[in-house]
Design an enzyme around this catalytic site. Structure first.
Site: not given
Length: 475
Positions: A175, A294
């Site tokens: 992040k 994912h």
């Protein structure tokens, strides 16, 4: 057309709109071991009998159309048609029914998840006779399972490649997920891996944007992997997202990862598509790469209780198409996941044989006939205080992914990674000693804080963080 064919067609053909019940509702039918079975949750329009609705689903997802056609006489519809063989009301729900439908195996191309989904769910969800329709579960017969390669390697081979046994694996999504330069991105990866994580991860929407082109990211991440491996003596990895605008570009990125010698790449299998995913899975098996999957976009498909496709079906599809990891929900954290339902997903991903269990949403017994298993990935709003529950729920064969729970540590990425590693090993040891993590997990974490200042700092930061919202998909 020959005179003989023309006469035969005219004799056996009668035009008109079909009553589906006459052909496709067969309550006396006994499903065969080779049939693909589907459980649909139907909400018929007012005035439409459930038998007609179930028959319509069977027809429109197999050989049927809205009217009689003369070419029906040129094949054996009885051999190829789907059959609605049972209908039961949904307890506690008005005008909702579970329709069980059997499809002959000959309707489907071998080894093709794309064809399987195109046939069963490709058209019928827009049918006017239904207010809503949800595919709850599929039974994939062993005869069809055997036509698929499945995951490139599976759980045991992954552990052998990584030389990591006896505990869950730890990961972290870097992040901010968008905006970092490739060099700073690689720096964040290095800090997390040297701190004790097994993996770091591209976010699902990190592809090749102007701020960080894919090749630059791959090079800096590979440098971070090799440097952290040299320092720690452990094998490390980063899920390099190979998802791209075209299948050709995707394969180019996978080939670059192979040339760099990294152990694992990543794909967004729903947005990327089943055909691309299966191709990538085959490449990964042939070239020794692990494949992390994912499920971006899954909630668009699976979140509503009465319409769409449940995640258990999407998970089965992924195990057929191929993936060594798949995000499965957490039960705890910020993303939705009711415990028994999530454990049903996890078992369908990992185990060879899963018994029917309606309490967990499993409508059919599933035999995977030794198809390699897919490792579940728990992620989304989890931190060190969740570790006892995660170890108790998922066991060892899972990847626990802490994004903010690593990078949000007040001392930085490496201490955040160290805190998670200490918490995981403390909980694993306590479980192995026979302690009940459900009751004693907090004590285990507090005791570990005494000899890990990194964990103590993390516990102080996240002691009050909770995500308490009622889940939508409860049974």
């Amino acid at each position: 057309m020959s005179p003989q064919t023309e006469t035969k067609a005219r004799v056996g053909f009668k035009a008109g709109v079909k009553d589906y019940r006459l052909t496709y509702y067969t309550p006396d039918y006994q499903p065969k071991d080779t049939d693909i079975l589907a459980a649909f949750r139907m909400t018929p329009q007012p005035g439409v009998p459930p038998e007609e609705a179930g028959a319509a689903v069977a027809a429109e997802s197999s050989t049927g159309t809205w009217t009689t056609v003369w070419t029906d006489g040129l094949t054996s519809l009885d051999r190829y048609k789907g059959r609605c063989y049972d209908i039961e009301p949904v307890p506690g729900e008005e005008n909702q029914y579970i329709a069980y439908i059997a499809y002959p195996l000959d309707l489907f191309e071998e080894g093709s998840v794309t064809n399987l989904f195109t046939s069963i769910v490709g058209n019928v969800f827009g049918f006017k006779a239904l207010r809503a329709l949800r595919l709850e579960d599929l039974r994939i017969p062993p005869a069809y399972v055997k036509t698929f390669q499945g995951p490139p390697h599976g759980i045991q081979v992954e552990r052998d490649k990584l030389n990591k046994y006896g505990r869950g694996l730890l990961g972290c999504t870097i992040k901010p997920k968008l905006g970092l330069s490739a060099k700073n991105y690689g720096r964040a990866v290095y800090e997390c891996l040297r701190g004790g994580l097994d993996f770091t991860k591209d976010d699902e929407n990190v592809n090749s944007q102007p701020f960080m082109r894919w090749r630059d990211r791959f090079l800096f991440v590979a440098e971070a992997i090799y440097k952290s491996q040299a320092e720690t003596g452990e094998i490390k990895g980063h899920y390099l997202n190979a998802t791209a605008a075209t299948a050709e570009a995707m394969m180019q990125r996978a080939e670059c990862a192979k040339d760099l010698g990294v152990p694992i790449i990543m794909h967004d299998y729903l947005t990327g598509g089943f055909t691309a995913n299966t191709s990538l899975s085959h490449y990964c098996r042939d070239n020794g790469l692990l494949l992390h999957i994912h499920r971006a976009m899954h909630a668009v498909i699976d979140r509503q209780r009465n319409h769409g496709i449940t995640f258990r079906v999407l998970a089965k599809a992924l195990r057929l198409s191929g993936g060594d990891h798949l995000h499965s929900g957490t039960v705890v954290g910020k993303l939705e996941g009711e415990r028994e339902v999530t454990l049903g997903f996890v078992d369908l991903m990992r185990d060879d044989y899963i018994e029917k269990d309606r309490s967990r949403g499993i409508y059919f017994t599933q035999d995977w006939v030794s198809l390699p298993g897919t490792m579940p990935v728990a992620s989304g709003g989890i931190h060190v205080w969740h570790m006892p529950a995660l170890v108790e729920i998922f066991g060892d064969d899972a990847c626990l992914q802490f994004g903010g729970g690593t990078l949000g540590h007040p001392w930085g990425n490496a201490p955040g990674a160290a805190a998670n590693r200490v918490a995981l090993e403390a909980c694993t040891q306590a479980r192995n000693e026979g302690r009940d993590l459900a009751r004693e997990g907090g004590d285990v974490i507090r005791a570990a804080c005494k000899w890990s200042p990194e964990l103590a700092a993390a516990c102080e930061v996240w002691k009050e963080i909770k995500f308490e919202f009622e889940t939508i998909d409860t049974l």
